[in-house]
Write an enzyme that holds these catalytic residues in place. Sequence first.
Site, PDB file in Angstrom:
ATOM      1  N   SER A 283       0.867  -1.513   0.382  1.00  0.00           N
ATOM      2  CA  SER A 283      -0.008  -0.362  -0.079  1.00  0.00           C
ATOM      3  C   SER A 283       1.019   1.377  -0.075  1.00  0.00           C
ATOM      4  O   SER A 283       1.579   1.968  -0.897  1.00  0.00           O
ATOM      5  CB  SER A 283      -0.739   0.352   1.491  1.00  0.00           C
ATOM      6  OG  SER A 283      -1.733   0.475   1.352  1.00  0.00           O
TER       7      SER A 283
ATOM      8  N   ASP B 221      -2.193   5.927  -3.631  1.00  0.00           N
ATOM      9  CA  ASP B 221      -1.352   5.669  -2.704  1.00  0.00           C
ATOM     10  C   ASP B 221      -0.704   4.298  -3.730  1.00  0.00           C
ATOM     11  O   ASP B 221      -1.332   4.238  -4.868  1.00  0.00           O
ATOM     12  CB  ASP B 221      -1.712   4.937  -1.406  1.00  0.00           C
ATOM     13  CG  ASP B 221      -2.837   4.079  -1.656  1.00  0.00           C
ATOM     14  OD1 ASP B 221      -3.190   3.414  -2.484  1.00  0.00           O
ATOM     15  OD2 ASP B 221      -2.862   2.893  -0.883  1.00  0.00           O
TER      16      ASP B 221
ATOM     17  N   ASP C 123      -1.586   1.353  -4.062  1.00  0.00           N
ATOM     18  CA  ASP C 123      -2.133   0.197  -4.933  1.00  0.00           C
ATOM     19  C   ASP C 123      -3.183   0.572  -5.042  1.00  0.00           C
ATOM     20  O   ASP C 123      -4.090  -0.063  -6.035  1.00  0.00           O
ATOM     21  CB  ASP C 123      -2.376  -1.157  -3.899  1.00  0.00           C
ATOM     22  CG  ASP C 123      -2.993  -0.933  -2.622  1.00  0.00           C
ATOM     23  OD1 ASP C 123      -3.543   0.219  -2.212  1.00  0.00           O
ATOM     24  OD2 ASP C 123      -3.474  -1.466  -1.932  1.00  0.00           O
TER      25      ASP C 123
ATOM     26  N   ASP D 227      -6.199   1.903  -3.739  1.00  0.00           N
ATOM     27  CA  ASP D 227      -7.212   1.587  -3.281  1.00  0.00           C
ATOM     28  C   ASP D 227      -7.586   3.107  -2.016  1.00  0.00           C
ATOM     29  O   ASP D 227      -8.923   3.122  -1.593  1.00  0.00           O
ATOM     30  CB  ASP D 227      -7.309   0.580  -2.118  1.00  0.00           C
ATOM     31  CG  ASP D 227      -6.152   0.170  -0.853  1.00  0.00           C
ATOM     32  OD1 ASP D 227      -5.406   1.035  -0.745  1.00  0.00           O
ATOM     33  OD2 ASP D 227      -6.399  -0.130   0.218  1.00  0.00           O
TER      34      ASP D 227
HETATM   35 MG    MG Z   1      -3.245   0.883  -0.270  1.00  0.00          MG
END
Ligand code: MG
Length: 459
Positions: free
Chosen positions: A88, A241, A243, A245
Amino acid sequence: MKLFGTSGIRMKNLNPEIAYKIGFAVSQIAKNVVIGRDTRTTGGLIKNALITGLLNGGSDITNIGIVPTPTLGFSARNYDVGIMITASHNPPEYNGIKLFNKDGTAFRPEQEKQIEKIVSNKDFKRADWNCVGSVWKDETAIKKYMDFILENVDINKPFNVVVDCANSAGCVASPYLFTDVGAHVISINAHIDGRFVGRMPEPNEKNLYETMKMIKGLNENKDKNNDNNINGGRYIGIAHDGDADRMIAIDEKGRLTDFDKLLAVFSRYIVEKTGQKAIITTVDASMAVDEYLKDLNVKVIRTKVGDVAVSEALNKYNAIFGGEPSGTWIHKDIHLTPDGILSGLRILEMMEFYGKELCELMDEVPSYVNLREKIPCPDDKKVNVMNHVIENGEKIYNVIPETIDGARFNLEDGWVLIRPSGTEPYIRVRVEAKDYRVAKELLEKGIKLIKMENEYYDK
Ligand code: MG
């Protein structure tokens, strides 16, 4: 053996032997597995170790390559389990493994415990020679995810957007989706490089300084040339960020939007547009959310920190939107995986709905003073310290704490949240109040309360 933290497994120099064991353990409960990763340099190593473990236990694997976490979560609907390899927002030397269910939600703590138990008991059964699994590569996953998102957003105005992908998983989908909804996109840090050469993946003011400056400059030029009305208005920024998400927005003035205020503005939009009766957020979110929604007929429900708790509450209260102040937002009306790209697109929807610039919307939300402090505390002492805080906090703050996650003291002119970190040896104190003096006082009381029990801090 405890492997999973608050967001899957995450560690510096993650050892592929752990990945192998996790893969082997997952193969004991899942036949068909989909696997994806972010751009980290160790991603291929961890992926191959996971795959070896999975094959050894007889799972079939579909490898969808470098994808954002929301793409992996969306793809998991066609498999028994989804595995995302990412750390992340952590620096490049970290990596991690996060497991997903078919419905796009991350594994719940009891599911993670089941995997841990298989690993610690070495409860593995190897597949016979003629039942070893196989690996397929699926390069269509990104396209399917993008088509799905496009079907579910409605943007008609030609916006100007700077998309900052942190050289990571967002690169493969985010700039293209913004282009597909008709935006004029300038993408930055948008080539894949697992060393994160452009900026570190945590989307904060320090790491986004250059991006913010760029947006300010672009808009100053636009103002000078008077081209705001012809070309879709001034630029905003969407930054992910590692990844994707999560996202945070940068407004037309080049300011990083306050995470809590952005959550408040967006929650209001969802309520006004859909007539929702409940919004889900976490115990650490600002009172700005409640305050900004108070004239609407809506309940702000607070859960434990973490996307698993938010998605459970979405189901429980039959709500469609839940967000954490970290920028992790779940749009249950579309899918259940936190999705920073979808969140960014929906910011544009919101601006179109109100016919206002993002900076105008942000300035409507009340501002409070927020202070944070982290006090060192060894993991094995956290339970004692928290028991002490819950038992003695009442005397200090004159109110019984809520104990959904840590201890939250709701006071007339502010609140205090004391909770142990899920990933680091700290107890965190967060305070919010209407003025600085009150906030500082509340913070100091909190620190004293934690330290009271624990002379070992000074040793
Ligand atoms: Mg993340």
